[in-house]
Enzyme design. Structure first.
Site, mmCIF file in Angstrom:
data_model
loop_
_atom_site.group_PDB
_atom_site.id
_atom_site.type_symbol
_atom_site.label_atom_id
_atom_site.label_comp_id
_atom_site.label_asym_id
_atom_site.label_seq_id
_atom_site.Cartn_x
_atom_site.Cartn_y
_atom_site.Cartn_z
ATOM 1 N N CYS A 276 74.840 61.439 61.568
ATOM 2 C CA CYS A 276 75.336 60.460 60.620
ATOM 3 C C CYS A 276 74.180 59.980 59.760
ATOM 4 O O CYS A 276 73.229 59.396 60.259
ATOM 5 C CB CYS A 276 75.960 59.291 61.367
ATOM 6 N N SER B 52 56.064 71.602 75.568
ATOM 7 C CA SER B 52 56.046 70.140 75.594
ATOM 8 C C SER B 52 56.450 69.609 76.972
ATOM 9 O O SER B 52 57.326 70.182 77.622
ATOM 10 C CB SER B 52 57.018 69.625 74.521
#
Ligand code: PLP
Length: 390
Positions: A324, A198
């Protein structure tokens, strides 16, 4: 004004100035569609084919074996789903610590009737080649493993694994998004059949990538449309991006060895500095078989988010190993797979260095992180509150 130190190169890198220069004409005067037969189209196509050659030269493969895609995620999807679709059914071997671009692709194939084995890793985040051998079955159609782990930087023993897959005549896909351009890859000796890479991890642009497909590998298209990329990936190519990707890879060929040694020294200095100043700290990933610029550490009984935010106030960009999700902090699945206890895994921080990182930057990070951790420790166990940073 705080110093600004970017230590998140495994997430993305700034475009190299030479890459930007190479790309610019393809946004303006060389804007043609590379499939068009006229001169405008030919100009664009020439730029794209030069990039294909730059990448083929770097990997020492044939240029016909390179397919351009929209990112590492698409390359992984194309490699795995394309091969699976050509086979129709069968068993896939991968590991528990792959990037989601691989894990979720394999999981999706399982929902469609394919079967899969997710290999464990050892405490350094390494797959045991013997486990690959043991997992092989008569109906195994693919082994897909990453060259280097994005979180902890551990390099997988691809050479040994390639020997096993070759002997078993099972195709090997390597997610090389964190590997290509950072450490040497010997395509022949490693026995790689499919390789994802990439642009934005190696100072090229975002949203452009490639997949190496070894000649003779049976693949089906997963995206349908025109005849682009020899019918292996439909859609008008991102010419400027591809030109940038080619240039970025060429530059890595020139700079990789020298820069790798420099980053390894800086990475090791960072670890030594942190270890000297913090009592309860561990290094994640293999001590030596690791990406040159990756230093992932965990601090005992401290939430990594607090460290990331505290360092951000100091102008330092690092990433947290924990994530989170809906208010709950969860440890990284990579660290869990390595067998790291929760009270350590919650406090992991990844520093990934790059070509712009200096020795002064590293000293500044050490000077910032040591008192920050000491302060957060006073809020422990597992400090959830925002850190008070002076
Ligand atoms: C190992 C690995 N594979 C795949 C990807 C996805 O690449 P991209 O961001 O180009 O879609 C990443 C990105 O972080 C990665 O680290």
């Amino acid at each position: 004004m705080n110093r600004r130190v970017y230590l998140d190169h495994n997430a993305s890198t700034p475009v190299h100035p030479e890459v930007l220069q190479a790309m610019l004409p393809y946004f303006s005067e060389r804007f043609g569609n590379p499939s068009s037969v006229h001169g405008f189209g030919r100009e664009a196509r020439d730029g794209m084919e030069t990039a294909r050659e730059q990448i083929a030269d770097f990997l020492k493969v044939s240029k016909d074996e390179i397919v351009f895609t929209s990112g590492g995620t698409e390359s992984d999807n194309l490699g795995i789903k394309g091969l699976a679709a050509a086979r129709g059914s069968g068993h896939i071997i991968t590991s528990q610590i792959e990037h989601h671009a691989v894990l979720r692709t394999v999981q999706t194939l399982e929902e469609q009737g394919f079967t899969a084995t997710y290999l464990p890793v050892d405490g350094d985040g390494m797959v045991n080649p013997d486990d690959v051998k043991k997992a092989l079955r008569a109906d195994t159609i693919l082994v897909s493993l990453m060259g280097a782990n994005s979180e902890v930087g551990t390099l997988q023993p691809i050479r040994e694994i390639g020997r096993i897959t070759r002997e078993a005549a099972v195709p090997l896909h390597v997610d090389g998004v964190q590997t290509v351009g950072k450490v040497p890859i010997d395509m022949g000796a490693f026995g790689i059949d499919l390789l994802s890479f990439s642009g934005h991890k190696i100072y090229g642009p975002k949203g452009v990538a490639g997949l190496y497909i070894r000649k003779g590998t049976k693949m089906a298209s997963i995206q349908h449309g025109g005849e682009h990329e020899r019918r292996r990936r439909a859609g008008t190519e991102n010419v400027a991006g591809i030109v940038g990707l080619g240039k970025a890879v060429e530059i890595r060929g020139r700079d990789m060895a020298v820069e790798g040694a420099r980053l390894t020294a800086l990475r090791d200095r960072l670890w030594e500095g942190v270890r000297a100043g913090v009592a309860e700290v561990r290094l994640n990933g293999h001590p030596t078989e690791r990406l040159p610029g990756t230093c992932n550490v965990c601090f005992h009984d401290i939430e990594s988010e607090s460290i990331v935010l505290g360092l951000d106030l100091k102008g330092i960009g690092v990433s947290a190993g924990s994530a989170c999700t809906s208010g709950n902090v969860e440890p990284s699945y990579v660290l869990e797979a390595k067998g790291l206890p929760l009270d350590w895994a919650m406090g992991s921080v990844r520093c990934s260095l790059g070509r712009g990182t200096t020795a002064e930057d590293i000293e500044y990070v050490i000077e910032s992180v040591v008192p920050l951790v000491a302060k957060l420790k006073t809020l422990s166990p597992v400090a959830g509150a925002a850190p008070a940073v002076s």
